[in-house]
Design a protein around this motif. Structure first.
Motif, PDB file in Angstrom:
ATOM      1  N   SER A 100      -2.416   6.750   2.987  1.00 45.56           N
ATOM      2  CA  SER A 100      -2.685   6.096   1.876  1.00 45.56           C
ATOM      3  C   SER A 100      -1.412   5.396   1.319  1.00 45.56           C
ATOM      4  N   LYS A 101      -0.143   5.686   1.818  1.00 44.21           N
ATOM      5  CA  LYS A 101       1.086   5.200   1.375  1.00 44.21           C
ATOM      6  C   LYS A 101       1.148   3.730   1.611  1.00 44.21           C
ATOM      7  N   TYR A 155       4.714   8.998  -8.266  1.00 44.82           N
ATOM      8  CA  TYR A 155       5.323   8.671  -7.044  1.00 44.82           C
ATOM      9  C   TYR A 155       5.877   7.271  -6.813  1.00 44.82           C
ATOM     10  N   TYR A 168       4.293   3.336  -6.124  1.00 43.19           N
ATOM     11  CA  TYR A 168       3.406   2.195  -6.889  1.00 43.19           C
ATOM     12  C   TYR A 168       4.510   1.135  -7.464  1.00 43.19           C
ATOM     13  N   ASN A 222      -3.042   8.295 -11.339  1.00 45.66           N
ATOM     14  CA  ASN A 222      -2.820   9.438 -10.340  1.00 45.66           C
ATOM     15  C   ASN A 222      -3.296  10.555 -10.783  1.00 45.66           C
ATOM     16  N   ASN A 276       1.238  13.467  -8.938  1.00 48.44           N
ATOM     17  CA  ASN A 276       2.347  13.606  -8.210  1.00 48.44           C
ATOM     18  C   ASN A 276       3.516  12.856  -9.041  1.00 48.44           C
ATOM     19  N   ASP A 282      -5.489   6.776  -7.488  1.00 48.91           N
ATOM     20  CA  ASP A 282      -4.641   7.549  -6.281  1.00 48.91           C
ATOM     21  C   ASP A 282      -5.068   8.894  -6.486  1.00 48.91           C
ATOM     22  N   CYS A 339      -5.278  11.515  -3.870  1.00 50.43           N
ATOM     23  CA  CYS A 339      -4.827  12.294  -2.737  1.00 50.43           C
ATOM     24  C   CYS A 339      -4.875  13.594  -3.243  1.00 50.43           C
ATOM     25  N   TYR A 340      -4.647  14.009  -4.283  1.00 52.09           N
ATOM     26  CA  TYR A 340      -4.754  15.643  -4.660  1.00 52.09           C
ATOM     27  C   TYR A 340      -5.759  16.132  -5.030  1.00 52.09           C
ATOM     28  N   SER A 379      -6.351  10.581   0.687  1.00 49.35           N
ATOM     29  CA  SER A 379      -5.594  10.896   1.921  1.00 49.35           C
ATOM     30  C   SER A 379      -6.309  12.349   2.380  1.00 49.35           C
ATOM     31  N   SER A 402      -4.066  13.725   4.342  1.00 45.12           N
ATOM     32  CA  SER A 402      -2.568  14.340   4.696  1.00 45.12           C
ATOM     33  C   SER A 402      -2.678  16.110   4.286  1.00 45.12           C
ATOM     34  N   LYS A 403      -3.095  16.162   2.730  1.00 41.97           N
ATOM     35  CA  LYS A 403      -2.797  17.403   2.104  1.00 41.97           C
ATOM     36  C   LYS A 403      -3.961  18.320   2.423  1.00 41.97           C
ATOM     37  N   ARG A 406      -1.464  10.089  10.009  1.00 41.72           N
ATOM     38  CA  ARG A 406      -1.726   8.864   9.064  1.00 41.72           C
ATOM     39  C   ARG A 406      -3.321   8.598   8.833  1.00 41.72           C
TER      40      ARG A 406
HETATM   41  C1  LIG Z   1       0.517  10.327  -5.096  1.00 41.88           C
HETATM   42  C2  LIG Z   1       0.779  10.256  -3.655  1.00 41.88           C
HETATM   43  N1  LIG Z   1       0.226   8.935  -3.268  1.00 41.88           N
HETATM   44  C3  LIG Z   1       0.093   8.621  -1.918  1.00 41.88           C
HETATM   45  C4  LIG Z   1       0.723   9.558  -0.830  1.00 41.88           C
HETATM   46  C5  LIG Z   1       0.791   9.211   0.423  1.00 41.88           C
HETATM   47  O1  LIG Z   1       0.096  10.085   1.153  1.00 41.88           O
HETATM   48  P1  LIG Z   1      -0.284   9.828   2.564  1.00 41.88           P
HETATM   49  O2  LIG Z   1       0.241   8.249   2.844  1.00 41.88           O
HETATM   50  O3  LIG Z   1       0.339  10.597   3.638  1.00 41.88           O
HETATM   51  O4  LIG Z   1      -1.617   9.656   2.743  1.00 41.88           O
HETATM   52  C6  LIG Z   1       1.337  10.505  -1.487  1.00 41.88           C
HETATM   53  C7  LIG Z   1       2.247  11.386  -0.583  1.00 41.88           C
HETATM   54  O5  LIG Z   1       2.816  12.487  -0.706  1.00 41.88           O
HETATM   55  C8  LIG Z   1       1.581  10.832  -3.007  1.00 41.88           C
HETATM   56  O6  LIG Z   1       2.190  12.011  -3.549  1.00 41.88           O
END
Ligand SMILES: Cc1ncc(COP(=O)(O)O)c(C=O)c1O
Length: 359
Positions: A91-92, A117, A120, A151, A155, A183, A185-186, A216, A218-219, A227
């Motif tokens: 997602s980054k 984060y 942005y 978000n 984060n 966003d 992702c958590y 995402s 990732s987590k 990715r």
């Molecule tokens: C708020 C937030 N968005 C996006 C990302 C990006 O995650 P990724 O690119 O691994 O999906 C992170 C990564 O820590 C994040 O904390």
């Protein structure tokens, strides 16, 4: 050249060295990078798809989009057609390029939270737009705002935005024709609160117009190294983003698409991972509190947002002396200058070491 901020993590290097000099070794709770294994079901899917000589679709396979839509429905009460899903190379990259991909114009404001984060801000700069950190949308004047980021869980703070708050953001944005990018992702890491998606009917009233949720793996699935993410929402926006991303070659590799599909179809591994983070959180939180840190927000997500009242870099130093590396709150905005962010991403043995050192 676009003026970008200094890469903040470079400033942490001296403290990393200091923490590494601890006789028991470093406990690195700075970057939120997963440390637990990639689930077997996902690795198998990746291996099975390794013979992938042809170009994959930017749009992803229909199986992948259906798995994403199925996960959103099953886990988050979001009703969405698979056609309105778009795979991301994590997602980054999407956070960094969304303003550009949407055609945000130079000088326009891209809004994001005061504590956020850093990408942005970077995304706004890459589009030559004005990065604008605020938690007070209502105080903004009448000017056109093309894009607002939210978000939740946050984060770095672990704060959850309730449905009522998100409803107000959506209403505000719709009045002005702004896109809301959420966003999420958590979203699977709710502890004392259950996060809700911007695409949930209780938030958006059943229409996804003007809304994009960013997810995402990732987590949730320990796939940061693969990715793997996706965006979902407004059919017109997804179609527009797909068109640009096709031209720009922003394509998720086919084996990763297969791995993502397996990850999204399976909830068991995600629950196992949740349990790991919950145990680490249950150990770290009281240890920090007993050592003099107050934990704020942190009802969801991967981090503890903590303060002992001092300047953040003094707190980073104090913890580095105990061999524990954390992130200073000012990485995420000036409002964080008296906080540190503590990630729950270390193995159980390292978390136990941190708990002992805090005693
Ligand atoms: C708020 C937030 N968005 C996006 C990302 C990006 O995650 P990724 O690119 O691994 O999906 C992170 C990564 O820590 C994040 O904390």
């Amino acid at each position: 050249m676009t003026a970008l901020p200094d890469f903040p993590w470079d400033r942490l290097v001296p403290f990393k060295k200091q923490a590494a000099a601890h006789p028991g070794g470093i406990v690195d709770l700075s970057v939120g990078t997963p440390v637990d294994p990639v689930p077997a079901v996902v690795r198998q899917a990746l291996a099975d798809a390794s013979d992938s000589p042809g170009y994959p679709l930017t749009y992803g396979t229909e199986r992948l989009r259906s798995a994403a839509a199925g996960w959103l429905r099953r886990r988050h009460g979001v009703l969405l057609d698979q056609a309105n899903v778009l795979p991301l190379i994590g997602s980054k990259e999407f956070v960094a390029w969304l303003p550009t991909l949407l055609g945000v114009r130079p000088g326009e404001r891209v809004i994001f939270p005061e504590l956020a984060y850093p990408t942005y801000d970077v995304g706004a700069r890459l589009a030559h737009a004005e990065p604008y950190a605020t938690d007070g949308l209502l105080a903004l004047g009448p000017e056109r705002v093309p894009l607002v980021w939210v978000n939740s869980p946050s984060n770095p703070t672990g704060r959850v935005l309730p449905a009522e708050h998100l409803r107000k953001v959506v209403a505000w944005a719709r009045e002005r024709g702004a896109v809301v990018a959420s966003d999420e992702c958590y979203i699977e890491l709710g502890w004392e609160e259950t996060p809700i998606s911007i695409l949930h009917p209780d938030v958006c009233g059943g229409s996804h117009e003007g809304l994009i949720a960013v997810h995402s793996l990732s987590k949730r699935s320990n796939l940061a190294g693969y990715r793997a993410g996706f965006a979902a929402g407004d059919p017109a926006l997804i179609a527009r983003l797909l068109e640009v991303r096709k031209h720009a070659g922003m394509i998720v590799p086919a084996p990763v698409q297969a791995a993502m599909t397996a990850a999204l179809d399976d909830d068991e591994h995600a629950e196992e991972q949740r349990v790991r983070y919950a145990a680490r959180r249950a150990a770290l939180r009281p240890a920090l509190e007993k050592a003099g840190w107050k934990i704020e927000h942190s009802t969801a997500g991967l981090y503890l947002w903590a303060s002992d009242g001092r300047a953040c870099w003094d707190q980073v130093r104090a913890l580095a002396e105990r061999g524990i590396l954390v992130a200073p709150g000012d990485f995420y905005g000036t409002a964080g200058e008296r906080h540190v962010r503590i990630a729950m991403t270390a193995g159980d043995e390292r978390i136990s070491a941190a708990v002992r050192r805090l005693q």
